[in-house]
Design a protein around this motif. Structure first.
Motif, PDB file in Angstrom:
ATOM      1  N   GLU A   1       0.834  -1.200   0.000  1.00 26.41           N
ATOM      2  CA  GLU A   1       0.000   0.000   0.000  1.00 26.41           C
ATOM      3  C   GLU A   1       0.872   1.255   0.000  1.00 26.41           C
ATOM      4  O   GLU A   1       0.519   2.268  -0.609  1.00 26.41           O
ATOM      5  N   ALA A   2       2.027   1.181   0.666  1.00 29.84           N
ATOM      6  CA  ALA A   2       2.939   2.328   0.683  1.00 29.84           C
ATOM      7  C   ALA A   2       3.458   2.645  -0.713  1.00 29.84           C
ATOM      8  O   ALA A   2       3.618   3.813  -1.078  1.00 29.84           O
ATOM      9  N   GLU A   3       3.706   1.615  -1.528  1.00 27.81           N
ATOM     10  CA  GLU A   3       4.158   1.856  -2.895  1.00 27.81           C
ATOM     11  C   GLU A   3       3.057   2.523  -3.710  1.00 27.81           C
ATOM     12  O   GLU A   3       3.321   3.444  -4.500  1.00 27.81           O
ATOM     13  N   ASP A   4       1.825   2.103  -3.519  1.00 25.36           N
ATOM     14  CA  ASP A   4       0.705   2.735  -4.222  1.00 25.36           C
ATOM     15  C   ASP A   4       0.570   4.199  -3.805  1.00 25.36           C
ATOM     16  O   ASP A   4       0.287   5.073  -4.642  1.00 25.36           O
ATOM     17  N   GLN A   5       0.757   4.480  -2.520  1.00 19.39           N
ATOM     18  CA  GLN A   5       0.678   5.854  -2.052  1.00 19.39           C
ATOM     19  C   GLN A   5       1.780   6.710  -2.671  1.00 19.39           C
ATOM     20  O   GLN A   5       1.521   7.848  -3.095  1.00 19.39           O
ATOM     21  N   ALA A   6       2.996   6.177  -2.721  1.00 21.31           N
ATOM     22  CA  ALA A   6       4.109   6.925  -3.297  1.00 21.31           C
ATOM     23  C   ALA A   6       3.843   7.268  -4.763  1.00 21.31           C
ATOM     24  O   ALA A   6       4.089   8.399  -5.209  1.00 21.31           O
ATOM     25  N   ALA A   7       3.333   6.310  -5.514  1.00 20.69           N
ATOM     26  CA  ALA A   7       3.022   6.558  -6.927  1.00 20.69           C
ATOM     27  C   ALA A   7       1.888   7.562  -7.071  1.00 20.69           C
ATOM     28  O   ALA A   7       1.924   8.441  -7.936  1.00 20.69           O
ATOM     29  N   ALA A   8       0.863   7.461  -6.219  1.00 18.08           N
ATOM     30  CA  ALA A   8      -0.274   8.368  -6.291  1.00 18.08           C
ATOM     31  C   ALA A   8       0.116   9.798  -5.934  1.00 18.08           C
ATOM     32  O   ALA A   8      -0.444  10.764  -6.476  1.00 18.08           O
ATOM     33  N   LEU A   9       1.081   9.958  -5.038  1.00 15.95           N
ATOM     34  CA  LEU A   9       1.520  11.294  -4.647  1.00 15.95           C
ATOM     35  C   LEU A   9       2.369  11.963  -5.722  1.00 15.95           C
ATOM     36  O   LEU A   9       2.608  13.172  -5.662  1.00 15.95           O
ATOM     37  N   GLY A  10       2.852  11.200  -6.687  1.00 13.70           N
ATOM     38  CA  GLY A  10       3.676  11.756  -7.751  1.00 13.70           C
ATOM     39  C   GLY A  10       5.160  11.587  -7.543  1.00 13.70           C
ATOM     40  O   GLY A  10       5.963  12.226  -8.235  1.00 13.70           O
ATOM     41  N   LEU A  11       5.558  10.728  -6.589  1.00 15.08           N
ATOM     42  CA  LEU A  11       6.976  10.464  -6.397  1.00 15.08           C
ATOM     43  C   LEU A  11       7.515   9.633  -7.557  1.00 15.08           C
ATOM     44  O   LEU A  11       6.806   8.781  -8.102  1.00 15.08           O
ATOM     45  N   ARG A  12       8.745   9.887  -7.904  1.00 15.55           N
ATOM     46  CA  ARG A  12       9.366   9.226  -9.046  1.00 15.55           C
ATOM     47  C   ARG A  12      10.222   8.067  -8.571  1.00 15.55           C
ATOM     48  O   ARG A  12      10.956   8.180  -7.585  1.00 15.55           O
ATOM     49  N   SER A  13      10.168   6.952  -9.281  1.00 15.06           N
ATOM     50  CA  SER A  13      10.980   5.786  -8.947  1.00 15.06           C
ATOM     51  C   SER A  13      12.011   5.548 -10.038  1.00 15.06           C
ATOM     52  O   SER A  13      11.796   5.878 -11.199  1.00 15.06           O
ATOM     53  N   LEU A  14      13.129   4.977  -9.634  1.00 17.20           N
ATOM     54  CA  LEU A  14      14.190   4.604 -10.569  1.00 17.20           C
ATOM     55  C   LEU A  14      14.410   3.096 -10.498  1.00 17.20           C
ATOM     56  O   LEU A  14      14.320   2.500  -9.423  1.00 17.20           O
ATOM     57  N   ARG A  15      14.700   2.502 -11.627  1.00 14.86           N
ATOM     58  CA  ARG A  15      14.980   1.073 -11.669  1.00 14.86           C
ATOM     59  C   ARG A  15      16.462   0.849 -11.363  1.00 14.86           C
ATOM     60  O   ARG A  15      17.333   1.419 -12.003  1.00 14.86           O
ATOM     61  N   VAL A  16      16.743   0.019 -10.361  1.00 17.80           N
ATOM     62  CA  VAL A  16      18.119  -0.246  -9.954  1.00 17.80           C
ATOM     63  C   VAL A  16      18.759  -1.189 -10.959  1.00 17.80           C
ATOM     64  O   VAL A  16      18.233  -2.291 -11.202  1.00 17.80           O
ATOM     65  N   PRO A  17      19.877  -0.804 -11.569  1.00 16.35           N
ATOM     66  CA  PRO A  17      20.528  -1.692 -12.549  1.00 16.35           C
ATOM     67  C   PRO A  17      20.963  -3.012 -11.910  1.00 16.35           C
ATOM     68  O   PRO A  17      21.446  -3.052 -10.786  1.00 16.35           O
ATOM     69  N   GLY A  18      20.751  -4.088 -12.645  1.00 13.72           N
ATOM     70  CA  GLY A  18      21.191  -5.398 -12.179  1.00 13.72           C
ATOM     71  C   GLY A  18      20.158  -6.166 -11.383  1.00 13.72           C
ATOM     72  O   GLY A  18      20.178  -7.393 -11.362  1.00 13.72           O
ATOM     73  N   THR A  19      19.254  -5.460 -10.704  1.00 11.33           N
ATOM     74  CA  THR A  19      18.245  -6.134  -9.889  1.00 11.33           C
ATOM     75  C   THR A  19      16.839  -5.916 -10.409  1.00 11.33           C
ATOM     76  O   THR A  19      15.964  -6.757 -10.196  1.00 11.33           O
ATOM     77  N   GLY A  20      16.621  -4.783 -11.063  1.00 13.15           N
ATOM     78  CA  GLY A  20      15.274  -4.476 -11.544  1.00 13.15           C
ATOM     79  C   GLY A  20      14.359  -3.922 -10.470  1.00 13.15           C
ATOM     80  O   GLY A  20      13.179  -3.626 -10.746  1.00 13.15           O
ATOM     81  N   ASP A  21      14.852  -3.733  -9.233  1.00 14.04           N
ATOM     82  CA  ASP A  21      14.022  -3.195  -8.161  1.00 14.04           C
ATOM     83  C   ASP A  21      13.698  -1.728  -8.428  1.00 14.04           C
ATOM     84  O   ASP A  21      14.502  -0.987  -9.014  1.00 14.04           O
ATOM     85  N   GLN A  22      12.520  -1.310  -7.961  1.00 14.03           N
ATOM     86  CA  GLN A  22      12.108   0.077  -8.069  1.00 14.03           C
ATOM     87  C   GLN A  22      12.567   0.825  -6.816  1.00 14.03           C
ATOM     88  O   GLN A  22      12.249   0.431  -5.696  1.00 14.03           O
ATOM     89  N   LEU A  23      13.320   1.910  -7.025  1.00  6.78           N
ATOM     90  CA  LEU A  23      13.862   2.688  -5.919  1.00  6.78           C
ATOM     91  C   LEU A  23      13.095   3.998  -5.786  1.00  6.78           C
ATOM     92  O   LEU A  23      13.087   4.827  -6.694  1.00  6.78           O
ATOM     93  N   TYR A  24      12.438   4.173  -4.643  1.00  6.54           N
ATOM     94  CA  TYR A  24      11.785   5.430  -4.286  1.00  6.54           C
ATOM     95  C   TYR A  24      12.658   6.147  -3.261  1.00  6.54           C
ATOM     96  O   TYR A  24      13.131   5.544  -2.295  1.00  6.54           O
ATOM     97  N   PHE A  25      12.853   7.449  -3.472  1.00 11.33           N
ATOM     98  CA  PHE A  25      13.576   8.253  -2.485  1.00 11.33           C
ATOM     99  C   PHE A  25      13.070   9.696  -2.615  1.00 11.33           C
ATOM    100  O   PHE A  25      13.747  10.579  -3.140  1.00 11.33           O
ATOM    101  N   GLY A  26      11.851   9.899  -2.146  1.00 17.91           N
ATOM    102  CA  GLY A  26      11.216  11.203  -2.264  1.00 17.91           C
ATOM    103  C   GLY A  26      10.692  11.682  -0.923  1.00 17.91           C
ATOM    104  O   GLY A  26      10.581  10.918   0.037  1.00 17.91           O
ATOM    105  N   LEU A  27      10.350  12.962  -0.870  1.00 17.54           N
ATOM    106  CA  LEU A  27       9.903  13.584   0.377  1.00 17.54           C
ATOM    107  C   LEU A  27       8.589  14.305   0.137  1.00 17.54           C
ATOM    108  O   LEU A  27       8.439  15.038  -0.846  1.00 17.54           O
ATOM    109  N   VAL A  28       7.639  14.099   1.048  1.00 17.15           N
ATOM    110  CA  VAL A  28       6.328  14.745   0.977  1.00 17.15           C
ATOM    111  C   VAL A  28       6.119  15.523   2.270  1.00 17.15           C
ATOM    112  O   VAL A  28       6.261  14.969   3.370  1.00 17.15           O
TER     113      VAL A  28
END
Length: 619
Positions: free
Chosen positions: A113-140
């Protein structure tokens, strides 16, 4: 019974010590709450006065939510260190806010649910090379009245602006609508009709400012400045009537922010052209706020242009000729920009053309902080001479004499001010209502597209390809000046990462010592090879010529000398890093043996003191 009692005494003492320790820790956590000592060299955990002022004015409690993907950065140690730095800064802000700011760290795990909230708020994610994980590092940032403000992604390369960006985020929650920028311009910056009758959208900078702020254009020279204008931007002021000068003066006295672009040679000014004479070329004209500058103690000579030999850019005045360096067209890198001010820190290159110089009189009550400066290889030249050298920029070198002094092309002026027009009656302020904040740039050409950006159309939409940071500079200035006084005073910070400056100093010293030797040896080797080639020339028929025994001996001597020099050259190249390797060995030795040696030394000192006390007691 006595034996049992004696054995229980140490246990009772240990229990009492444990209780006392817990009580002391509990007491200190209450009595010393908020007490902190910042021992870092750069004061990384000490908030600036501007940030503290913003926190003191927070009325509605603010919640800072840091969305940080902990698992996605498991292999990114440098990023994890930066994330710790961000978290500690936020905690320090909360600790100094008297309970007005709280911090929450949220891990937006995949499919949560936290990932859905981050996306809904407009935070940007980056794909980590080699793992494919989505990295969120934003502030609201949010409160109960103004909704939410956010930083979509906190970029590690913008660490110098971290405190400024967070302070701006908190400050923006109390704002109402977009800031108003009033524009008085003597240049055609905005939308207009071009000679062919088509619509010209205006300069790129003008478009960006009106997209991000409420841009209010003044037609002609205004007699008054409305109180709701947050920033007055004056570009290329020429023949300014006194009523407009008074209006600008009173705007500044009331606490309004002023941004001025003046120029000794504005190349974009074609206002004197006869529209019926398409072949006429009007010389660019100078601009200034002379009466205001003189009263405020700001020096600017509209008849003098800065020449800089080190930062001169190449131009091609003759399409059929080679490019030449123009001493009045400058490309100023980061070494020429003030890295302690948020408007210039982190910028790469600013391009100026026929700019002037700024200064401050001794009698002025203002303080000048240079933002952009020339190199020491700079001098001033007459604007008329610069215009005459348009076709042949090499003419500027004839009388060029560097003054060994850096000239200021843009500066911030702060402090208390007296009005340039005192005693004008009721409602007129003779002195500023608190410290003023002015920013003056001695060039208008940096605003034009030709010096920093190329505009192309793609699928009917304009695409901006910036080759310099002029746009970033102007946007930073406007964004900074429309903020409150506390936000303007927040400075940039040095990155928390500590570079190996000692290693770099050793590397530069080694290069300075050995580079000349290397160049000398290489030159001797080149000369020997030329002599060998001369001795081993072939004849006209392509056959090798016979050589005398003396020539053969000379060839052998040359070859042996070449081998010796090549060996010496390799030794020089190897010695280039010897000092650095030696420093590394010393650091390893210190790390391996230093701490154990210190522990042994302390143990010996404690043992000696005990022995000395015991001996004194026995005596």
């Amino acid at each position: 019974m006595k034996t049992t009692s004696r054995r229980s005494v140490p246990l009772l003492a240990l229990a009492l010590l444990a209780i006392a320790f817990v009580a002391l820790v509990s007491l200190s956590s209450v009595a010393l709450r908020g007490a902190r000592v910042d021992l870092t060299e750069q004061g990384l955990y000490t908030l600036s006065e501007g940030t503290l002022g913003i926190l003191a004015k927070v009325e509605d409690p603010v919640t800072l939510k840091l969305y940080y993907s902990e698992h996605a950065t498991r292999d990114l140690q440098a990023f994890r260190g930066y994330a710790t730095r961000v978290r500690e800064l936020l905690e320090e802000i909360a600790a100094r806010s008297d309970g007005k700011v709280s911090v929450q760290v949220i891990d937006p795990e995949p499919f949560s649910e936290a990932e859905d909230q981050a996306a809904a708020l407009g935070l940007r994610s980056l794909r980590v090379p080699g793992t494919g994980d989505q990295l969120y590092f934003g502030l609201v940032a949010s409160n109960s009245t103004d909704g939410e403000s956010l930083m979509p992604f906190i970029q590690p390369d913008k660490e110098a602006f971290l405190e400024y960006d967070v302070a701006k985020l908190i400050s923006s929650l109390g704002g109402a609508g977009r800031p108003v920028v009033g524009l008085v311009s003597g240049l055609p910056m905005g939308p207009r009709m071009d000679p062919s009758g088509a619509q010209d959208p205006g300069w790129v900078l003008d478009r960006q400012i009106r997209d991000l702020f409420e841009l209010r254009r003044f037609q002609g020279m205004p007699a008054s400045i409305a109180s709701d204008v947050d920033l007055l931007m004056v570009v290329h002021p020429k023949d300014v009537p006194e009523q407009t000068l008074v209006a600008i003066d009173q705007f500044v006295m009331r606490g309004g922010r002023l941004l001025v672009f003046v120029d000794p040679d504005a190349e974009a000014d074609q206002s004197a052209l006869n529209p019926l004479d398409t072949l006429a070329v009007s010389p660019p004209q100078a601009s200034s706020l002379g009466p205001l500058f003189q009263a405020w103690g700001i020096h600017f000579d509209p008849a003098r242009v800065v020449l800089d030999e080190r930062h001169a850019l190449q131009v091609q005045p003759d399409p059929n000729g080679p490019p030449v360096r123009h001493l009045a067209v400058l490309g100023l890198g980061s070494e020429s920009l003030n890295q302690d001010d948020v408007v210039t820190a982190g910028l790469g290159v600013l391009n100026f053309s026929t700019a002037g110089a700024l200064g401050l009189s001794r009698e002025s009550t203002l303080r000048m902080e240079p933002l952009v400066q020339s190199s020491l290889r700079a001098a001033l030249a007459d604007a008329a001479a610069v215009r005459d050298a348009v076709g042949d920029p090499e003419l500027l070198r004839e009388d060029f004499r560097p003054g060994n002094e850096a000239l200021v092309l843009a500066a911030r002026f702060t402090g208390e001010l007296k009005s340039a027009f005192p005693g004008r009656g009721e409602g007129h302020l003779d002195a500023s209502d608190g410290p003023v904040n002015l920013l003056v740039v001695a060039d208008t050409d940096l605003l034009t597209d030709r010096l920093w950006v190329q505009v192309q159309a793609f699928l009917g939409q304009p695409v901006y390809d910036a080759f310099a940071n002029n746009g970033d500079f102007v946007f930073n200035v406007v964004d900074n000046l429309v903020g409150n006084a506390d936000l303007i005073s927040v400075r940039t910070r040095q990155p928390s990462a500590r570079p190996f400056t000692r290693v770099e100093d050793i590397r530069r010293g080694a290069e300075a010592r050995y580079r000349s030797t290397e160049q000398r040896l290489q030159q001797q080797i080149d000369e020997l090879e030329q002599q060998l080639g001369a001795l081993q020339q072939t004849g006209a028929d392509g056959q090798a010529q016979a050589v005398t025994p003396a020539q053969q001996a000379e060839i052998l001597r040359f070859q042996e000398e070449r081998l010796r020099m090549r060996k010496e050259l390799r030794d020089v190249q190897h010695r280039l890093n010897a000092d650095i390797e030696s420093l590394g060995d010393r650091l390893k030795l210190l790390n391996i043996l230093g701490m154990p040696a210190l522990v042994v030394l302390v143990a010996l000192l404690v043992s000696w003191r005990r022995w000395a006390r015991r001996r004194a007691a026995e005596a």
